[in-house]
Design a protein around this motif. Structure first.
Motif, PDB file in Angstrom:
ATOM      1  N   GLN A  96     -18.481  13.621   7.092  1.00 17.25           N
ATOM      2  CA  GLN A  96     -18.439  14.197   5.746  1.00 17.25           C
ATOM      3  C   GLN A  96     -17.639  13.334   4.774  1.00 17.25           C
ATOM      4  O   GLN A  96     -18.082  13.057   3.657  1.00 17.25           O
ATOM      5  N   SER A  98     -16.993  10.218   4.980  1.00 15.81           N
ATOM      6  CA  SER A  98     -17.531   8.862   4.834  1.00 15.81           C
ATOM      7  C   SER A  98     -18.499   8.748   3.663  1.00 15.81           C
ATOM      8  O   SER A  98     -18.887   7.650   3.277  1.00 15.81           O
ATOM      9  N   THR A  99     -18.893   9.887   3.088  1.00 17.05           N
ATOM     10  CA  THR A  99     -19.777   9.861   1.921  1.00 17.05           C
ATOM     11  C   THR A  99     -18.989   9.823   0.613  1.00 17.05           C
ATOM     12  O   THR A  99     -19.585   9.719  -0.468  1.00 17.05           O
ATOM     13  N   ARG A 104     -14.673   5.299   1.072  1.00 14.97           N
ATOM     14  CA  ARG A 104     -15.422   4.102   1.434  1.00 14.97           C
ATOM     15  C   ARG A 104     -14.804   2.860   0.790  1.00 14.97           C
ATOM     16  O   ARG A 104     -14.729   1.795   1.416  1.00 14.97           O
ATOM     17  N   GLN A 183     -28.627  12.490   7.345  1.00 15.12           N
ATOM     18  CA  GLN A 183     -27.477  12.421   6.442  1.00 15.12           C
ATOM     19  C   GLN A 183     -27.096  10.967   6.164  1.00 15.12           C
ATOM     20  O   GLN A 183     -26.859  10.581   5.013  1.00 15.12           O
ATOM     21  N   ASP A 184     -27.046  10.151   7.205  1.00 12.23           N
ATOM     22  CA  ASP A 184     -26.629   8.764   7.039  1.00 12.23           C
ATOM     23  C   ASP A 184     -27.635   7.944   6.244  1.00 12.23           C
ATOM     24  O   ASP A 184     -27.261   7.072   5.455  1.00 12.23           O
ATOM     25  N   ARG A 187     -27.707   9.358   2.228  1.00  8.53           N
ATOM     26  CA  ARG A 187     -26.523   9.506   1.388  1.00  8.53           C
ATOM     27  C   ARG A 187     -26.564   8.511   0.243  1.00  8.53           C
ATOM     28  O   ARG A 187     -27.153   7.419   0.346  1.00  8.53           O
ATOM     29  N   ASP A 188     -25.950   8.854  -0.858  1.00  8.98           N
ATOM     30  CA  ASP A 188     -25.979   8.017  -2.057  1.00  8.98           C
ATOM     31  C   ASP A 188     -25.166   6.738  -1.900  1.00  8.98           C
ATOM     32  O   ASP A 188     -25.512   5.696  -2.464  1.00  8.98           O
ATOM     33  N   PRO A 191     -25.883   3.925   2.311  1.00  7.07           N
ATOM     34  CA  PRO A 191     -26.699   4.589   3.333  1.00  7.07           C
ATOM     35  C   PRO A 191     -26.979   3.667   4.521  1.00  7.07           C
ATOM     36  O   PRO A 191     -26.923   2.436   4.398  1.00  7.07           O
TER      37      PRO A 191
END
Length: 230
Positions: A96, A98-99, A104, A183-184, A187-188, A191
């Motif tokens: 969660q 990591s998005t 990041r 999800q991975d 993701r915006d 990805p």
């Protein structure tokens, strides 16, 4: 030399990356463990995986790595958390947080710093994760994208969880794998995707030894003078 190995959960990238680093006498950098250390900080602070919480949690947070032989450990604010980061709760939180952009940015900066340091001091580094060849080191000398059939990845993950004393059904693990993939990949921020110049390694029917041999062969090809047009 910088070697990146990206791929979805259960593809075998961590085990292969460690073995490749050992074979080549390079240093292994587990980027996922670094995200898990940040996730542990969220869990311990009882913080939600939001941008607002990240600004608070990251304020005084320091993640360091250390090595005992070929084994990488992780410290969170000076405390050895190598074992604590492997819980299910931390793993869920890691996926969660990591998005989050702030997380990041901090981790990518640290991974670049550590990777560059290991190249300068040991001649090479092997990183594994989901964006090491696309975001962290897009200029890497060798890029591998590992993948495997979702059911095979589920079987591997189930075996790992059972070894940790957890009883789970194959169907439940498969569902979790598929959800994590979605999800991975969607993701915006950063990805999961194959870098254009990455070599695909399907590990569905390969042994660890075969996977290591494959990656080392790519490294040997990259080392040849004509690999760079010289």
């Amino acid at each position: 030399m910088i070697i990146t190995i990206d791929g979805p959960a259960g593809s075998g990238k961590s085990t292969t990356a460690r073995a490749v680093a050992t074979r080549l006498s390079y240093v292994y950098l587990d980027t996922g463990a670094m995200y898990r250390a940040v996730a542990l900080a969220f869990v311990e602070a009882d913080a939600d995986p939001t941008a607002d919480a990240a600004s608070r949690v990251l304020d005084d947070l320091r993640v360091d790595v250390f090595y005992t032989g070929d084994t990488m450990g992780v410290r969170l604010n000076g405390r050895d958390v190598t074992d604590q980061i492997r819980t299910q709760a931390v793993g869920t939180m890691a996926s969660q947080i990591s998005t989050l952009q702030a997380v990041r940015e901090k981790m990518v900066a640290e991974q670049r710093r550590l990777g560059t340091h290991h190249v300068e001091t040991h001649g090479g580094v092997v990183l594994d994760g989901r964006d090491t060849g696309t975001v962290v080191f897009p200029e890497a000398d060798v890029k591998i994208f590992m993948d495997a059939d979702p059911w095979e990845r589920a079987r591997r993950r189930k075996k790992e969880q059972e070894a940790e004393g957890r009883s789970v059904s194959l169907e439940a693990v498969h569902k979790e794998i598929v959800a994590r993939d979605a999800q991975d990949r969607t993701r915006d921020i950063a990805p999961l995707r194959k870098a254009e110049d990455a070599v695909v390694l399907d590990t569905t029917a390969r042994t660890i030894e075969e996977q290591v041999d494959f990656v080392v062969a790519q490294v040997e090809d990259a080392r040849r003078p004509d690999a760079n047009g010289t």
